[in-house]
Design an enzyme around this catalytic site. Structure first.
Site, PDB file in Angstrom:
ATOM      1  N   ASP A  92      10.595  -1.615   7.594  1.00 59.66           N
ATOM      2  CA  ASP A  92      10.082  -1.147   6.309  1.00 59.66           C
ATOM      3  C   ASP A  92       8.558  -1.201   6.191  1.00 59.66           C
ATOM      4  O   ASP A  92       7.999  -1.794   5.261  1.00 59.66           O
ATOM      5  CB  ASP A  92      10.721  -1.949   5.154  1.00 59.66           C
ATOM      6  CG  ASP A  92      12.193  -1.601   4.978  1.00 59.66           C
ATOM      7  OD1 ASP A  92      12.854  -1.296   5.989  1.00 59.66           O
ATOM      8  OD2 ASP A  92      12.682  -1.621   3.842  1.00 59.66           O
ATOM      9  N   HIS A 135       4.800 -10.225   3.621  1.00 63.53           N
ATOM     10  CA  HIS A 135       5.924 -10.066   4.564  1.00 63.53           C
ATOM     11  C   HIS A 135       5.478 -10.116   6.022  1.00 63.53           C
ATOM     12  O   HIS A 135       6.299 -10.186   6.923  1.00 63.53           O
ATOM     13  CB  HIS A 135       6.647  -8.733   4.320  1.00 63.53           C
ATOM     14  CG  HIS A 135       7.277  -8.637   2.964  1.00 63.53           C
ATOM     15  ND1 HIS A 135       8.204  -9.539   2.521  1.00 63.53           N
ATOM     16  CD2 HIS A 135       7.095  -7.752   1.945  1.00 63.53           C
ATOM     17  CE1 HIS A 135       8.575  -9.220   1.287  1.00 63.53           C
ATOM     18  NE2 HIS A 135       7.902  -8.136   0.909  1.00 63.53           N
ATOM     19  N   ASP A 265       6.147  -6.036  -8.778  1.00 62.65           N
ATOM     20  CA  ASP A 265       7.471  -5.417  -8.706  1.00 62.65           C
ATOM     21  C   ASP A 265       8.513  -6.308  -9.386  1.00 62.65           C
ATOM     22  O   ASP A 265       9.675  -5.945  -9.509  1.00 62.65           O
ATOM     23  CB  ASP A 265       7.860  -5.107  -7.245  1.00 62.65           C
ATOM     24  CG  ASP A 265       7.453  -6.193  -6.272  1.00 62.65           C
ATOM     25  OD1 ASP A 265       7.145  -7.322  -6.715  1.00 62.65           O
ATOM     26  OD2 ASP A 265       7.453  -5.917  -5.047  1.00 62.65           O
TER      27      ASP A 265
END
Ligand code: Q9C
Ligand code: ZN
Length: 658
Positions: A92, A135, A265
């Site tokens: 991703d 991440h 988010d």
């Protein structure tokens, strides 16, 4: 001491060059809308603009491997096909010829922010960066992230400034597994993350994102994961985790520096998070961290994919860093059952590591794990049907403009007390409402009428907060309450610090909520609106006192949502300066910062420390890191057990297991 803002248009100069549904939400507009909203709301101009720089090789190598850095270094020269293929080895994420440059700037921005805060050129600040970082791992890009900006900044701060303890608060809705891996065995870095988890069905679907990953070896207890097992979490779910887990642990940890992985988010409208907390919550999350580490707070952007929600949330965060009064959070519900279950699991998993959680309920492990499977099924069912309409077309009101009264802090002081800098004096010459003055029959009449004037000016939003030295705090408190309560819209949160009787007529109705921290049992029975907290060592035990602040006062205040806070220092309370200042600072979460502090005439020494906090300075850190008195912890837990039927935000366990 100002607020730094770090932004450079260069970081908008990369984008996804091919079709990939997983990555299409990570766009350059995320940064431009955020920055433009700061400009439009006249917030950018109030910040100190700090230039970006590239992180150096050796700085990147504080976290990443040489092989990985060398591989990323080649990406600017790759063809589109090469880039696509390079991207395939990671999850991703996408690469672009300019992303390496931007990733160096993003990490460098976090370092610039640490530099300004550590050298005290600014008090705090925010870096608006792309690509995000949390991440990315030792040898891997992941989840739109190339270099781990906050992890690099953490190691840099430790190395360059000898910072002993760093708190990382990751309020992004994804688990920053890259940060977790980096500091898992390191007790000098406390990593806190909440994240959408849905029993490991949500990306990145890792077993190690659950509440039982608490850190390894020496770092056991220094990794806190709060899994959200349902979507739709609201502001009260977030606040309840702050009050009952993060804040008590963070204050016990006592960081020298706080970094935030600030993903938005986790806000309403985000297509990834699917949560329901309004942008105003970020004002509160930010404020609740601003009295740690002497105010040294570095906020670094991570995710956030609904452009409207993102821009509003960034503005709320920056406006809070700048010190403006907080928005009220009206009509908070209690935490939902799923959130309570997560809360209970996290508190139980950490009770052996943190003395503030020593008395948390323990979990019957077998029981909860079987139930979790049932819950997962049940929750999966309830989600269907709501799925489609839940995000894209979600609407919420734009956060109201936050207004700063012309006077930040006013005081009513005896003539022989020098007025602190920046604090406006409300003197006898000030226009005192004659009606109010005539109602008072007392030697203290002149002072009291000035206090009432101060309250009126707070009601009219001409003054934000105030401080008054009076000859009898109980009389003054009574007068203020009698002045305010005839108007049905008024609700006063009264926090009494120290022993002494609170007149019973102001403790029996819902127009006031009284919390009193003292060491003497009185004959008064506690009720929904009168909550005496008996601490064995009274206000002199820092840890016990702060435990009551986080576990009782903050959640009660949020649920009660007062329009004025009265902070009353009873005579001889024994509370130390730093604790008093922490309480004063934290209470500014409520009533748009309308706090009136009442102290006895002979407590002049506390005028300076109190006004400095009312004027927006951070409270000094609580260096005393002793374990709280066991009995005092018990008192707070028992009180919470008893009161949680009336006050939902006091709950820390789910109904079926509690
Ligand atoms: N439905 C950050 O927020 N998964 N990264 C996307 C799309 C990856 C998020 C799936 C999400 C990465 C910094
Ligand atoms: Zn995210």
């Amino acid at each position: 001491m100002g607020t730094a803002l770090i932004y450079d248009e260069e970081m908008t100069k990369y984008k996804l060059l091919w079709v990939d549904p997983a990555c299409k939400i990570e766009t350059p507009e995320r940064l431009t809308v955020s920055y433009e909203a700061l400009v439009r709301n006249a917030l950018a101009e109030r910040c100190i603009s700090v230039p970006v720089r590239e992180a150096t090789n050796s700085e990147i190598l504080l976290v990443h491997s040489e092989e990985y850095l060398e591989a990323v270094k080649k990406t600017p020269y790759m063809t589109l096909e090469d880039l696509k293929e390079f991207t395939l080895q990671y999850g991703d994420v996408y690469f672009h010829p300019n992303i390496y440059h931007c990733a160096k700037l993003a990490a460098g921005s976090a370092l610039q922010l640490v530099d300004c805060v550590m050298t005290e050129r600014v008090r705090n600040g925010m870096a608006l960066v792309r690509p995000p970082g949390h991440h990315s791992q030792h040898s891997a890009a992941n989840g739109f992230c190339v270099f781990n900006n906050v992890a690099i900044a953490t190691r840099y701060a430790k190395q360059k400034y000898g910072v002993k303890r760093v708190l990382i608060v990751d309020w992004d809705i994804h688990h920053g597994q890259g940060v977790q891996y980096c500091f898992e065995d390191d007790p000098s870095v406390l990593y806190f993350s909440w994240h959408r988890y849905e029993h490991q069905t949500f990306w990145p679907q890792l077993r190690e994102s659950d509440y039982d990953s608490v850190g390894k070896e020496k770092g056991a207890g220094f990794n806190i994961n709060v899994p959200w097992n349902q979507v739709g979490m609201e502001s009260s779910d977030y606040l309840s985790v702050f009050c009952h887990v993060l804040l008590p642990v963070a204050y016990e940890f006592c960081p020298d520096l706080v970094l935030v992985c600030a993903g938005f988010d986790s806000a309403i409208g985000d297509p990834e998070g699917k949560m329901c907390a309004t942008p105003e919550i970020f004002a509160h999350l930010t404020h609740l961290l601003m009295n740690l580490a002497g105010g040294k707070l570095c906020v670094v952007l991570e995710g956030g994919y609904n452009l409207t929600s993102l821009a509003q949330s960034v503005c709320q965060t920056v406006q809070t860093l700048l010190g403006d009064p907080l928005p009220r959070l009206a009509n908070l519900s209690g935490p939902c059952r799923s959130a309570l279950e997560s809360l209970q699991c996290v508190r139980s998993a950490h009770r052996q590591y943190w003395s503030c959680l020593k008395h948390a309920a323990s979990l019957p492990p077998a029981d909860i794990s079987t139930k979790r499977i049932k819950l997962a099924e049940e929750e999966a069912k309830t989600e269907v049907g709501e799925e489609e309409k839940s995000t894209e077309e979600k609407v919420w009101p734009e956060p109201p403009k936050r207004f700063s009264p012309p006077v930040r802090c006013a005081s009513v002081l005896p003539d022989d007390v020098t007025r602190p800098d920046g604090c406006k004096r409300l003197g006898a010459d000030q226009d005192v409402n004659p009606l109010t003055a005539s109602k008072l029959k007392d030697d203290d009449c002149d002072t009291l009428s000035r206090v009432i004037t101060l309250v009126e000016k707070m009601e009219q939003n001409e003054i934000c907060s105030g401080l008054a030295l009076v000859c009898d705090v109980t009389v003054a408190m009574t007068q203020v309450v009698q002045h305010l309560t005839p108007d049905p819209v008024n609700r006063v949160l009264i926090v009494c610090v120290g022993n002494g009787k609170v007149p019973s007529h102001i403790t029996r109705d819902g127009k006031t909520l009284v919390v009193q921290i003292n060491s003497e049992e009185t004959e008064d029975q506690n009720s929904k609106y009168y909550i005496p907290v008996f601490l064995k060592k009274g206000c002199s035990d820092t840890s016990g006192f702060m435990h009551a602040v986080f576990g009782l006062i903050l959640p009660l205040g949020y649920e009660y949502d007062p329009n004025l806070v009265l902070l009353v220092r009873m005579p001889d309370s024994g509370v130390c300066d730093a604790v008093w200042q922490q309480l004063t600072g934290l209470l500014q979460s409520f009533a748009k910062g309308h706090t009136l502090v009442l102290m006895q005439e002979n407590e002049k020494a506390f005028v300076g420390p109190t006004t400095s906090v009312l004027l927006g300075d951070p409270a000094p850190p609580l260096e005393n890191r002793q374990a709280p008195n066991t009995e005092d912890l018990n008192v707070v837990e028992r009180l919470r057990d008893r009161l949680q039927v009336n006050w939902n935000l006091l709950q820390t366990t789910s109904e079926c297991t509690g």
